[in-house]
Design a protein around this motif. Structure first.
Motif, PDB file in Angstrom:
ATOM      1  N   GLN A  66       0.834  -1.222  -0.186  1.00 35.47           N
ATOM      2  CA  GLN A  66      -0.241  -0.076   0.203  1.00 35.47           C
ATOM      3  C   GLN A  66       0.671   1.648  -0.047  1.00 35.47           C
ATOM      4  N   ALA A  67       1.819   1.513   0.816  1.00 34.25           N
ATOM      5  CA  ALA A  67       3.145   2.456  -0.054  1.00 34.25           C
ATOM      6  C   ALA A  67       3.591   2.317  -0.564  1.00 34.25           C
ATOM      7  N   GLU A  68       3.718   1.880  -1.602  1.00 34.32           N
ATOM      8  CA  GLU A  68       4.395   1.818  -2.892  1.00 34.32           C
ATOM      9  C   GLU A  68       3.209   2.337  -3.479  1.00 34.32           C
ATOM     10  N   ASP A  71       3.010   5.915  -2.978  1.00 32.35           N
ATOM     11  CA  ASP A  71       3.816   6.356  -3.935  1.00 32.35           C
ATOM     12  C   ASP A  71       4.026   6.499  -5.220  1.00 32.35           C
ATOM     13  N   LEU A  72       2.901   6.105  -5.577  1.00 31.76           N
ATOM     14  CA  LEU A  72       2.381   5.683  -7.754  1.00 31.76           C
ATOM     15  C   LEU A  72       1.310   6.609  -8.031  1.00 31.76           C
ATOM     16  N   ASP A  73       0.379   7.210  -6.882  1.00 37.61           N
ATOM     17  CA  ASP A  73      -0.516   7.897  -6.763  1.00 37.61           C
ATOM     18  C   ASP A  73       0.292   9.373  -6.285  1.00 37.61           C
ATOM     19  N   GLY A 136      -8.694   2.963  -6.575  1.00 31.17           N
ATOM     20  CA  GLY A 136      -8.846   1.708  -5.473  1.00 31.17           C
ATOM     21  C   GLY A 136      -9.603   2.542  -4.065  1.00 31.17           C
ATOM     22  N   ASP A 137      -9.099   3.972  -3.944  1.00 34.36           N
ATOM     23  CA  ASP A 137      -9.504   4.459  -2.417  1.00 34.36           C
ATOM     24  C   ASP A 137     -11.388   4.785  -2.876  1.00 34.36           C
TER      25      ASP A 137
END
Length: 193
Positions: A66-68, A71-73, A136-137
């Motif tokens: 999720q952290a990655e 970061d992409l977002d 996704g959120d």
């Protein structure tokens, strides 16, 4: 006081009638959007251009934390305000994005935007720049990918185009297994529908 009640009742009745008309209009629009999606969009969902891109990205992103993803977002959002946009430009020029741009053009104004998401809610391809990379959120991904059903958002006037539109999102399934592998969101121009 005695005459206030009939006046209040008339106002309340008028508000209820207006509200009922607004709900009926909303139902008609939702039905029209659903019919448009069924007739004009669902037939694309078995296209190799869409399926192969989703399958490849699902494999490439299988190990993302999720952290990655965050970061992409964040990188995508930073690039929105810059002249140099390597991530955005790579996304907009990939084969799926070019395919989706062609589908949008062929719709002759009925479609305002199209984007395809993977099984994590990340964009795989899109006809236009989105405000974020991770969907996704958001309800568009959650209510289509997770439920396996069509989801139609409330109509809204787009600030940039001033068009009244509604986003329709639906799951994309692997034709061999029937499993949901991604989702697609299509902006439908209600003024042209």
């Amino acid at each position: 006081m005695r005459y206030a009640r009939p006046a209040f009742a008339a106002v309340l009745t008028g508000a209820l009638v207006f509200g009922a008309k607004a709900v009926a209009q909303q139902d008609v629009r939702t039905t029209a959007v659903a019919e448009f999606i069924d007739e004009s969009v669902r037939p694309w969902l078995d296209e190799p251009a869409i399926l192969n891109a989703i399958i490849a990205q699902n494999a490439a992103h299988a190990g993302l934390s999720q952290a990655e993803i965050d970061d992409l977002d964040a990188r995508w959002r930073r690039e929105l305000s810059r002249a140099d946009r390597p991530m955005i430009e790579a996304q907009l020029s990939n084969p799926l994005s070019l395919y989706l741009k062609g589908r949008q053009r062929a719709a002759e104004g009925l479609i305002t935007e199209i984007f395809v998401m993977d099984n994590r809610g990340l964009n795989v391809g899109q006809s236009d720049i989105t405000s974020d990379y991770w969907q996704g959120d958001e309800a568009k991904w959650q209510k289509s990918f997770r439920t396996g059903h069509l989801h139609i958002d409330e109509p809204d006037r787009d600030d940039s185009t001033q068009l009244m539109q509604s986003q329709a999102s639906l799951p994309i399934r692997d034709p061999a297994t029937g499993a949901v592998i991604g989702a697609i969101t299509v902006g439908v121009n209600l003024d042209a529908l």
